[in-house]
Design a protein around this motif. Structure first.
Motif, PDB file in Angstrom:
ATOM      1  N   ALA A 111      -1.792 -11.692 -25.005  1.00 13.40           N
ATOM      2  CA  ALA A 111      -1.758 -10.230 -24.867  1.00 13.40           C
ATOM      3  C   ALA A 111      -0.309  -9.765 -25.018  1.00 13.40           C
ATOM      4  CB  ALA A 111      -2.328  -9.797 -23.525  1.00 13.40           C
ATOM      5  N   PRO A 112       0.246  -9.906 -26.223  1.00 15.48           N
ATOM      6  CA  PRO A 112       1.682  -9.638 -26.410  1.00 15.48           C
ATOM      7  C   PRO A 112       2.080  -8.186 -26.171  1.00 15.48           C
ATOM      8  CG  PRO A 112       0.566  -9.959 -28.527  1.00 15.48           C
ATOM      9  CD  PRO A 112      -0.417 -10.351 -27.465  1.00 15.48           C
ATOM     10  N   SER A 113       1.137  -7.251 -26.261  1.00 15.89           N
ATOM     11  CA  SER A 113       1.480  -5.838 -26.056  1.00 15.89           C
ATOM     12  C   SER A 113       1.373  -5.405 -24.599  1.00 15.89           C
ATOM     13  CB  SER A 113       0.553  -4.949 -26.910  1.00 15.89           C
ATOM     14  OG  SER A 113       0.727  -5.226 -28.289  1.00 15.89           O
ATOM     15  N   ALA A 114       0.884  -6.291 -23.756  1.00 19.94           N
ATOM     16  CA  ALA A 114       0.679  -5.929 -22.349  1.00 19.94           C
ATOM     17  C   ALA A 114       1.988  -5.982 -21.573  1.00 19.94           C
ATOM     18  CB  ALA A 114      -0.347  -6.859 -21.707  1.00 19.94           C
ATOM     19  N   ALA A 115       2.128  -5.040 -20.659  1.00 20.93           N
ATOM     20  CA  ALA A 115       3.294  -5.000 -19.770  1.00 20.93           C
ATOM     21  C   ALA A 115       2.904  -4.195 -18.540  1.00 20.93           C
ATOM     22  CB  ALA A 115       4.497  -4.369 -20.457  1.00 20.93           C
ATOM     23  N   GLY A 116       3.649  -4.390 -17.477  1.00 17.85           N
ATOM     24  CA  GLY A 116       3.328  -3.612 -16.280  1.00 17.85           C
ATOM     25  C   GLY A 116       4.182  -3.978 -15.096  1.00 17.85           C
ATOM     26  N   LEU A 117       3.811  -3.390 -13.969  1.00 19.32           N
ATOM     27  CA  LEU A 117       4.505  -3.620 -12.710  1.00 19.32           C
ATOM     28  C   LEU A 117       3.483  -3.949 -11.640  1.00 19.32           C
ATOM     29  CD1 LEU A 117       7.014  -0.614 -12.701  1.00 19.32           C
ATOM     30  CD2 LEU A 117       7.537  -3.004 -13.254  1.00 19.32           C
ATOM     31  N   ALA A 118       3.852  -4.839 -10.749  1.00 14.93           N
ATOM     32  CA  ALA A 118       3.062  -5.133  -9.561  1.00 14.93           C
ATOM     33  C   ALA A 118       3.869  -4.668  -8.361  1.00 14.93           C
ATOM     34  CB  ALA A 118       2.752  -6.620  -9.452  1.00 14.93           C
ATOM     35  N   THR A 119       3.291  -3.775  -7.577  1.00 11.81           N
ATOM     36  CA  THR A 119       3.942  -3.273  -6.369  1.00 11.81           C
ATOM     37  C   THR A 119       3.277  -3.925  -5.164  1.00 11.81           C
ATOM     38  OG1 THR A 119       4.379  -1.155  -7.452  1.00 11.81           O
ATOM     39  CG2 THR A 119       4.542  -1.221  -5.047  1.00 11.81           C
ATOM     40  N   LEU A 120       4.061  -4.639  -4.366  1.00  8.52           N
ATOM     41  CA  LEU A 120       3.530  -5.388  -3.229  1.00  8.52           C
ATOM     42  C   LEU A 120       4.016  -4.777  -1.929  1.00  8.52           C
ATOM     43  CD1 LEU A 120       4.600  -7.588  -5.596  1.00  8.52           C
ATOM     44  CD2 LEU A 120       3.261  -9.107  -4.165  1.00  8.52           C
ATOM     45  N   ARG A 121       3.102  -4.670  -0.966  1.00 10.32           N
ATOM     46  CA  ARG A 121       3.463  -4.103   0.331  1.00 10.32           C
ATOM     47  C   ARG A 121       2.742  -4.864   1.430  1.00 10.32           C
ATOM     48  NH1 ARG A 121       1.744   0.986  -0.223  1.00 10.32           N
ATOM     49  NH2 ARG A 121      -0.107   0.875   1.081  1.00 10.32           N
ATOM     50  N   PRO A 122       3.461  -5.343   2.443  1.00  8.39           N
ATOM     51  CA  PRO A 122       2.795  -6.030   3.554  1.00  8.39           C
ATOM     52  C   PRO A 122       2.050  -5.047   4.437  1.00  8.39           C
ATOM     53  CG  PRO A 122       5.141  -5.812   4.009  1.00  8.39           C
ATOM     54  CD  PRO A 122       4.931  -5.299   2.607  1.00  8.39           C
ATOM     55  N   THR A 123       0.862  -5.428   4.882  1.00  8.03           N
ATOM     56  CA  THR A 123       0.075  -4.630   5.820  1.00  8.03           C
ATOM     57  C   THR A 123      -0.435  -5.565   6.906  1.00  8.03           C
ATOM     58  OG1 THR A 123      -2.160  -4.932   4.926  1.00  8.03           O
ATOM     59  CG2 THR A 123      -0.732  -3.338   3.801  1.00  8.03           C
ATOM     60  N   PRO A 124      -0.972  -5.039   7.996  1.00  8.10           N
ATOM     61  CA  PRO A 124      -1.491  -5.912   9.054  1.00  8.10           C
ATOM     62  C   PRO A 124      -2.637  -6.807   8.588  1.00  8.10           C
ATOM     63  CG  PRO A 124      -1.140  -3.693   9.905  1.00  8.10           C
ATOM     64  CD  PRO A 124      -0.951  -3.619   8.433  1.00  8.10           C
ATOM     65  N   SER A 125      -3.352  -6.430   7.525  1.00  5.02           N
ATOM     66  CA  SER A 125      -4.512  -7.220   7.093  1.00  5.02           C
ATOM     67  C   SER A 125      -4.244  -8.063   5.857  1.00  5.02           C
ATOM     68  CB  SER A 125      -5.700  -6.282   6.805  1.00  5.02           C
ATOM     69  OG  SER A 125      -5.350  -5.317   5.829  1.00  5.02           O
ATOM     70  N   GLY A 126      -3.040  -8.044   5.325  1.00  3.16           N
ATOM     71  CA  GLY A 126      -2.722  -8.826   4.139  1.00  3.16           C
ATOM     72  C   GLY A 126      -1.740  -8.081   3.260  1.00  3.16           C
ATOM     73  N   TRP A 127      -1.539  -8.592   2.061  1.00  3.60           N
ATOM     74  CA  TRP A 127      -0.612  -7.966   1.120  1.00  3.60           C
ATOM     75  C   TRP A 127      -1.370  -7.034   0.179  1.00  3.60           C
ATOM     76  CZ3 TRP A 127       4.710  -8.185   0.593  1.00  3.60           C
ATOM     77  CH2 TRP A 127       5.365  -9.035   1.488  1.00  3.60           C
ATOM     78  N   TYR A 128      -1.008  -5.766   0.204  1.00  3.74           N
ATOM     79  CA  TYR A 128      -1.523  -4.778  -0.745  1.00  3.74           C
ATOM     80  C   TYR A 128      -0.762  -4.970  -2.056  1.00  3.74           C
ATOM     81  CZ  TYR A 128      -1.628  -0.066  -2.875  1.00  3.74           C
ATOM     82  OH  TYR A 128      -1.721   1.001  -3.730  1.00  3.74           O
TER      83      TYR A 128
END
Length: 213
Positions: A111-128
């Motif tokens: 998927a050479p045209s694919a790109a993006g960002l992953a935004t991670l945030r800790p919460t009491p029940s796991g990682w969003y």
């Protein structure tokens, strides 16, 4: 965060333009929609709540006494609970902003045209984990995309999606500590092929500087 009018409309109806803090507004709407919010509280709750407010309230300001219609104590408490919910969420939003880590994810040769960002945030029940991607085509019928976090030799699924109705942000969750699984993958899976990650890795990213929870 959005204008006050936009946020007020979303808080009242849940429709219209979705402001950036829509998660907090959804929480408030949930509290206000609960029948228990407006029920008459058990005996002693009114006195306890008023005592707590009296202890925490700032020094009073001299104002003329305005007389109005007699109010039912339980209704005042119900409105007070809703107001406290609004105040608490507002304070948390204003003074304790969520700490987030943003990771770049890039398309592989599949998927050479694919790109993006992953935004991670800790919460009491796991990682969003929120994925904002572009250039990744919709998964063909009979298949789907799956997100993963990986250590050196082990992966844990964080959810599935297909993008057939557009490329809105995808929300995933990790129940494991992403500090121990710092690689993020997106694979293309066949329906009915089992739970293992396929070898069709479409996107990859890696957490270099993680903000600790």
């Amino acid at each position: 965060m959005g204008s006050d009018d936009t946020r007020s409309e979303y808080l009242a109806t849940g429709t219209g333009e979705r402001p950036a803090d829509h998660e907090q507004l959804d929480l408030i709407r949930g509290v206000l929609s609960e029948p228990s919010t407006w029920e008459e509280p058990p005996g002693g709750v009114v006195d306890g709540l008023l005592a707590t407010i009296a202890r925490e309230a700032p020094a009073p300001i001299d104002q003329p006494l305005v007389r109005g219609p007699k109010r039912r104590p339980w209704l005042v408490v119900g409105v007070g609970v809703a107001a406290v919910a609004l105040l608490v969420v507002g304070i948390v939003t204003a003074y304790e902003p969520a700490v987030e880590t943003v990771v770049a994810i890039n398309g592989t040769d599949l998927a050479p045209s694919a790109a993006g960002l992953a935004t991670l945030r800790p919460t009491p029940s796991g990682w969003y984990i929120r994925l904002d991607v572009s250039g990744l085509p919709a998964a063909p019928d009979g298949s789907y995309y799956e997100g993963w976090v990986w250590s050196e030799d082990e992966g844990v699924s964080i959810g599935t999606f297909h993008l057939r109705d557009g490329s809105e942000p995808v929300v995933l969750w990790s129940g494991v500590d992403v500090a121990e699984y710092p690689a993020i993958w997106v694979t293309l899976q066949d329906e009915g092929a089992g739970p293992e990650a396929s070898d069709r890795i479409m996107m990859k990213g890696r957490i270099e500087d993680l903000v600790e929870s």
